[in-house]
Write a protein that holds these residues in place. Structure first.
Motif, mmCIF file in Angstrom:
data_model
loop_
_atom_site.group_PDB
_atom_site.id
_atom_site.type_symbol
_atom_site.label_atom_id
_atom_site.label_comp_id
_atom_site.label_asym_id
_atom_site.label_seq_id
_atom_site.Cartn_x
_atom_site.Cartn_y
_atom_site.Cartn_z
ATOM 1 N N MET A 1 0.853 -1.167 0.000
ATOM 2 C CA MET A 1 0.000 0.000 0.000
ATOM 3 C C MET A 1 0.902 1.234 0.000
ATOM 4 S SD MET A 1 -2.996 0.536 2.836
ATOM 5 C CE MET A 1 -2.095 -0.416 4.009
ATOM 6 N N THR A 2 0.928 1.950 -1.131
ATOM 7 C CA THR A 2 1.760 3.146 -1.235
ATOM 8 C C THR A 2 0.950 4.312 -1.791
ATOM 9 O OG1 THR A 2 2.522 2.591 -3.450
ATOM 10 C CG2 THR A 2 3.894 1.838 -1.618
ATOM 11 N N ILE A 3 1.527 5.476 -1.650
ATOM 12 C CA ILE A 3 0.945 6.709 -2.161
ATOM 13 C C ILE A 3 1.710 7.039 -3.434
ATOM 14 C CG2 ILE A 3 0.553 9.153 -1.683
ATOM 15 C CD1 ILE A 3 0.912 8.307 1.358
ATOM 16 N N PRO A 48 -1.510 20.097 -15.216
ATOM 17 C CA PRO A 48 -1.673 18.685 -15.579
ATOM 18 C C PRO A 48 -1.072 17.721 -14.558
ATOM 19 C CG PRO A 48 -0.081 19.755 -17.026
ATOM 20 C CD PRO A 48 -0.700 20.826 -16.185
ATOM 21 N N GLU A 49 0.013 18.130 -13.896
ATOM 22 C CA GLU A 49 0.638 17.262 -12.890
ATOM 23 C C GLU A 49 -0.248 17.129 -11.651
ATOM 24 O OE1 GLU A 49 3.722 15.649 -13.140
ATOM 25 O OE2 GLU A 49 3.605 16.247 -15.226
ATOM 26 N N GLY A 50 -1.037 18.159 -11.385
ATOM 27 C CA GLY A 50 -1.876 18.179 -10.190
ATOM 28 C C GLY A 50 -2.904 17.075 -10.150
ATOM 29 N N ALA A 51 -3.318 16.601 -11.307
ATOM 30 C CA ALA A 51 -4.322 15.538 -11.362
ATOM 31 C C ALA A 51 -3.808 14.244 -10.751
ATOM 32 C CB ALA A 51 -4.749 15.302 -12.809
ATOM 33 N N ALA A 52 -2.499 14.103 -10.673
ATOM 34 C CA ALA A 52 -1.910 12.865 -10.152
ATOM 35 C C ALA A 52 -1.577 12.934 -8.664
ATOM 36 C CB ALA A 52 -0.657 12.515 -10.953
ATOM 37 N N VAL A 53 -1.950 14.028 -7.988
ATOM 38 C CA VAL A 53 -1.686 14.127 -6.548
ATOM 39 C C VAL A 53 -2.704 13.271 -5.808
ATOM 40 C CG1 VAL A 53 -1.623 15.671 -4.549
ATOM 41 C CG2 VAL A 53 -0.612 16.407 -6.718
ATOM 42 N N ASP A 54 -2.185 12.303 -5.051
ATOM 43 C CA ASP A 54 -3.054 11.392 -4.301
ATOM 44 C C ASP A 54 -3.339 11.872 -2.888
ATOM 45 O OD1 ASP A 54 -3.243 9.284 -6.300
ATOM 46 O OD2 ASP A 54 -1.108 8.996 -5.921
ATOM 47 N N ARG A 81 -15.442 17.331 -4.882
ATOM 48 C CA ARG A 81 -14.957 16.165 -5.622
ATOM 49 C C ARG A 81 -13.434 16.141 -5.728
ATOM 50 N NH1 ARG A 81 -13.109 18.358 -9.902
ATOM 51 N NH2 ARG A 81 -14.062 20.088 -10.997
ATOM 52 N N ALA A 82 -12.761 17.176 -5.191
ATOM 53 C CA ALA A 82 -11.298 17.223 -5.282
ATOM 54 C C ALA A 82 -10.724 15.906 -4.760
ATOM 55 C CB ALA A 82 -10.749 18.396 -4.487
ATOM 56 N N ARG A 83 -9.835 15.336 -5.503
ATOM 57 C CA ARG A 83 -9.355 13.990 -5.268
ATOM 58 C C ARG A 83 -8.401 13.814 -4.085
ATOM 59 N NH1 ARG A 83 -5.070 11.052 -8.824
ATOM 60 N NH2 ARG A 83 -4.898 9.131 -7.681
ATOM 61 N N PRO A 84 -7.436 14.664 -3.880
ATOM 62 C CA PRO A 84 -6.426 14.304 -2.874
ATOM 63 C C PRO A 84 -7.011 14.104 -1.480
ATOM 64 C CG PRO A 84 -5.777 16.285 -4.076
ATOM 65 C CD PRO A 84 -7.189 15.969 -4.452
ATOM 66 N N VAL A 85 -6.508 13.086 -0.820
ATOM 67 C CA VAL A 85 -6.786 12.871 0.597
ATOM 68 C C VAL A 85 -5.896 13.855 1.343
ATOM 69 C CG1 VAL A 85 -6.531 11.244 2.497
ATOM 70 C CG2 VAL A 85 -7.361 10.442 0.277
ATOM 71 N N ILE A 86 -6.444 14.547 2.328
ATOM 72 C CA ILE A 86 -5.682 15.574 3.043
ATOM 73 C C ILE A 86 -5.628 15.250 4.521
ATOM 74 C CG2 ILE A 86 -5.579 18.031 3.655
ATOM 75 C CD1 ILE A 86 -7.114 18.570 1.008
ATOM 76 N N ALA A 124 -1.397 6.385 3.789
ATOM 77 C CA ALA A 124 -1.434 5.357 2.740
ATOM 78 C C ALA A 124 -2.714 4.530 2.832
ATOM 79 C CB ALA A 124 -0.194 4.465 2.816
ATOM 80 N N ARG A 125 -3.154 4.223 4.054
ATOM 81 C CA ARG A 125 -4.399 3.485 4.236
ATOM 82 C C ARG A 125 -5.595 4.310 3.771
ATOM 83 N NH1 ARG A 125 -2.229 2.433 9.218
ATOM 84 N NH2 ARG A 125 -3.893 3.580 10.254
ATOM 85 N N HIS A 126 -5.591 5.613 4.062
ATOM 86 C CA HIS A 126 -6.683 6.485 3.594
ATOM 87 C C HIS A 126 -6.723 6.540 2.076
ATOM 88 C CE1 HIS A 126 -8.259 7.979 7.339
ATOM 89 N NE2 HIS A 126 -7.059 8.378 7.749
ATOM 90 N N VAL A 127 -5.554 6.671 1.457
ATOM 91 C CA VAL A 127 -5.488 6.741 0.006
ATOM 92 C C VAL A 127 -6.003 5.431 -0.621
ATOM 93 C CG1 VAL A 127 -3.898 6.862 -1.986
ATOM 94 C CG2 VAL A 127 -3.669 8.474 -0.085
ATOM 95 N N ALA A 128 -5.674 4.315 0.032
ATOM 96 C CA ALA A 128 -6.116 3.017 -0.472
ATOM 97 C C ALA A 128 -7.589 2.748 -0.158
ATOM 98 C CB ALA A 128 -5.248 1.910 0.132
ATOM 99 N N GLY A 129 -8.209 3.622 0.639
ATOM 100 C CA GLY A 129 -9.603 3.457 0.986
ATOM 101 C C GLY A 129 -9.832 2.565 2.178
ATOM 102 N N ALA A 130 -8.765 2.233 2.898
ATOM 103 C CA ALA A 130 -8.883 1.332 4.035
ATOM 104 C C ALA A 130 -8.769 2.076 5.349
ATOM 105 C CB ALA A 130 -7.814 0.247 3.964
ATOM 106 N N GLY A 131 -8.674 3.419 5.308
ATOM 107 C CA GLY A 131 -8.414 4.169 6.539
ATOM 108 C C GLY A 131 -9.552 4.878 7.097
#
Length: 131
Positions: A1-3, A48-54, A81-86, A124-131
């Motif tokens: 599980m990585t970011i 464009p790089e911002g879309a890949a921020v997890d 709907r902003a994607r990054p977990v904060i 990392a757990r939050h990003v993976a949806g397990a947190g």
């Protein structure tokens, strides 16, 4: 599980260096981008790089734009709907700031400085949806 791409927004350069060292040591993030000022980070997220921020570790008390103002700008521009977990990264645990920040669906918690391996694992757990 990585970011994949992790952003750190903190106005203290010494804290940034410490955060980066811990992040690299854990190997839990493939890429780290750091910003001293929140407006610069917001500009990056628009590109464009911002879309890949997890994920983002966000300091609350900063000059030019506070962490709370950054969250407001993020919501105004990208909606909820902003994607990054904060996760809020701070030395201050002001209950008012905490209550306000928890109103943003992307905010998953508060972390006291300095950043630890356990904090990165939680992110990392939050990003993976397990947190």
């Amino acid at each position: 599980m990585t970011i994949g791409r992790l952003m750190v927004i903190d106005d203290e350069r010494s804290d940034q260096m410490m955060h980066e060292r811990i992040i690299r040591k854990t190997g839990l993030a493939a890429e780290v981008v750091t910003f001293t000022y929140a407006p610069d980070a917001l500009g990056y997220l628009r590109g464009p790089e911002g879309a890949a921020v997890d994920a983002i570790f966000l300091d609350i008390n900063m000059p030019r734009m506070t962490g709370i103002e950054f969250l407001e700008a993020l919501r105004a521009e990208f909606g909820d709907r902003a994607r990054p977990v904060i996760m809020i990264l701070t030395t201050s645990m002001n209950p008012r700031d905490r209550r306000w920040a928890e109103g943003f669906p992307q905010v998953r918690g508060f972390v006291s400085k300095p950043l630890s391996a356990a904090d990165l694992d939680a992110m990392a757990r939050h990003v993976a949806g397990a947190g």
